[in-house]
Design an enzyme around this catalytic site. Structure first.
Site, PDB file in Angstrom:
ATOM      1  N   CYS B  87     -38.259  88.650   6.274  1.00 49.25           N
ATOM      2  CA  CYS B  87     -38.958  87.360   6.258  1.00 49.25           C
ATOM      3  C   CYS B  87     -40.465  87.536   6.079  1.00 49.25           C
ATOM      4  CB  CYS B  87     -38.661  86.584   7.534  1.00 49.25           C
ATOM      5  SG  CYS B  87     -36.998  86.869   8.152  1.00 49.25           S
ATOM      6  N   HIS B 336     -38.090  77.378   5.714  1.00 45.35           N
ATOM      7  CA  HIS B 336     -38.293  78.826   5.745  1.00 45.35           C
ATOM      8  C   HIS B 336     -37.482  79.521   4.652  1.00 45.35           C
ATOM      9  CE1 HIS B 336     -39.034  82.789   7.134  1.00 45.35           C
ATOM     10  NE2 HIS B 336     -38.082  82.905   8.018  1.00 45.35           N
TER      11      HIS B 336
END
Lengths: 134, 388
Positions: B87, B336
């Site tokens: 991420c 996200h």
């Protein structure tokens, strides 16, 4: 589906909790490590197999309600961060324990269980889960 | 070392974008950044794109030259590199661009990040994300990504008395901020009660404690500060760019109430920029779960360890608070798309420093920080940006 050797090679650690002990500093590692992060190059070739007792204490825990694909249908189940008595930490499932009963500080011991099946035609994989220590 | 500036930004709307492919997203964000900077495609000397798992999500690797191709720039043969740090992939792409310019190797660099997460069905997205954890010793035994942060949440609650309401207050704040961001996945405001009554994902984390599955891309154009004026007047300087690593498994960490990699990257960043936590006017932090924002604002030195929950509950991190955090809506409400997140954070801070953040503008913002985390803390990237 994965080739069987990927799991087969981890059998000593997952079935019998065989970790590593650094002969230089005496630190014990589980899951096994091939290089000691304290002694680094001095530890190369000096990491010996070490069987852990499998007993420890719950440092933190969660109840999984949304499981990964291979665990569908088993939810809710308890997963914990466990500090083994040898000082190293491990992630594992706690079974035969009500989710209201589990707590930080609870004593647990490792037990040999089925972990998952790799689909209908794949192998069945085994390893450790934890139960409350009597 | 040369000083580096951000001279252009661009991003797609974040969300479940059924009508857009991975390629569409990459092209849209890149073109927007190029046009914002006032450069032409032929001016670009290098491109770095962050992506966690285009292979897992759309069965496509080798996406860096693909990004050049969809932008119609293949005839310039621009060196194009994809970077991966779960991420934190976007943050790493930003840092690679920074280093390429600071070192003198390249002048104009396009950095970007993209993830198309909704082309897989069922639990596959969760499974791909779980590969950011330790597959052999965490995921194999049934651990999930929310589960790992749930372990940290429970630990933090036990050690410091952090409450479920304090966790929820992060989500409430970020949804409120997201309601003012046209690019956010969620524009609806939520209440503490909404969070606490949403389905449990990994106790103590409810569904509304978790960031969503999102499609999106973001980009930025970087240039040496001394030639930036040639292209634009909207110049933001990169004051610091740092990155740190740690074990990818949670159980091998030295502590569970913080992300040591984030603490390390933050300390280096403050030193590099010559600023202190109190000098930061606005921050975008990696709130993949509500507990992650609480730990982040502690790890970054904004609040004492253990005080993050109370600080959030007391409104200190609201837009009109002492230190506004996640004005964009954060990962929670803005969305996200994992590889895009680090560059989207840079987009928000640049908008804040240019005074272009509209209703969510922080008054007189001059120094901003981004905090981008990979996995449960195996990678952390921090950038500090400032007006010139």
């Amino acid at each position: 589906m994965m080739a069987v050797p990927r799991y087969w090679r981890e059998i000593p650690a997952r079935y019998n909790l065989i970790g590593k002990r650094c002969k230089i500093c005496g630190n014990i590692y589980f899951p096994p490590r091939s290089i000691c992060p304290v002694c680094r190059r001095k530890s190369v070739g000096q990491m010996e197999d070490y069987k852990l007792k499998g007993t420890g204490v719950v440092e933190s825990y969660t109840v999984i309600h949304v499981p990964p694909p291979h665990f569908e249908g088993e939810e809710p189940y308890i997963m914990a961060l466990i500090k083994l008595d040898e000082g190293t930490y491990v992630t594992g499932q706690i079974v035969e324990c009500d989710e209201k009963e589990v707590h930080i500080g609870m004593r647990v011991r490792a037990t040999f269980r089925k972990i998952m099946e790799d689909g209908e035609k794949g192998a069945i994989y085994y390893g450790y889960k934890f139960v409350k220590e009597e | 070392m040369r000083e580096v500036a951000v001279i252009g930004i661009g991003m797609t709307k974040f969300g479940e974008l059924w009508d857009k492919s991975f390629r569409d997203l990459v092209a849209e964000a890149g073109i927007k950044a190029i046009m914002d900077a006032g450069i032409e495609g032929k001016d670009i000397d290098a491109m770095y794109i962050g992506g966690m798992s285009s292979g897992g999500f759309v069965e496509q690797e080798h996406v860096a030259p693909l990004a050049i191709e969809v932008a119609g720039l293949e005839d310039f043969h621009i060196p194009a590199t994809r970077v991966e740090g779960a991420c934190a992939s976007g943050g790493i792409a930003m840092r690679q661009g920074y280093m390429a310019i600071a070192s003198g190797i390249h002048d104009i660099v396009l950095v970007g990040g993209a993830e198309k997460m909704t082309d897989v069905v069922g639990t596959e997205a969760t499974n791909v994300l779980a590969s950011a954890a330790d597959r052999e010793w965490e995921a194999f035994f049934g651990m999930t990504f929310p589960g790992l942060y749930a372990l940290m949440a429970r630990y933090h609650m036990h050690k410091y008395g952090t409450t479920q309401e304090q966790l929820a207050s992060v989500a409430v704040k970020n949804h409120y901020n997201g309601s003012m961001n046209p690019n956010a996945q969620f524009n609806r405001k939520i209440s503490i009660e909404d969070v606490l009554s949403s389905p449990m994902v990994a106790d103590p984390l409810h569904l509304l404690d978790c960031s969503p599955i999102t499609d999106g891309a973001a980009a930025a154009i970087l240039a040496p500060l001394d030639i930036a004026k040639k292209y634009t007047d909207k110049i933001v300087k990169v004051l610091a760019s740092t990155q740190a690593s740690d074990t990818i498994s949670l159980h091998n960490r030295k502590r569970f109430d913080a992300l040591p990699a984030a603490i390390h990257a933050a300390r280096q960043a403050y030193k590099m920029a010559g600023v202190e936590p109190k000098d930061i006017d606005v921050a975008e932090v990696h709130d993949c779960f509500t507990i992650a924002e609480i730990m982040a604002i502690e790890d970054l030195g904004f609040f004492e360890k253990g005080e993050g929950g109370k600080a959030t509950e007391d409104g200190l991190t609201a837009i009109d608070g002492e230190l506004p955090v996640n004005t964009s809506g954060g990962l929670k409400a803005k969305g996200h798309p994992v590889g895009a997140t680090g560059v989207a954070q840079v987009n928000e801070i640049v908008m804040q420093l240019r005074g272009e953040a509209g209703k969510r503008q922080v008054k007189d913002a001059e120094i901003g920080l981004t905090h981008n985390v990979g996995g449960s803390g195996g990678t952390a990237v921090v950038h500090i940006l400032g007006v010139i």
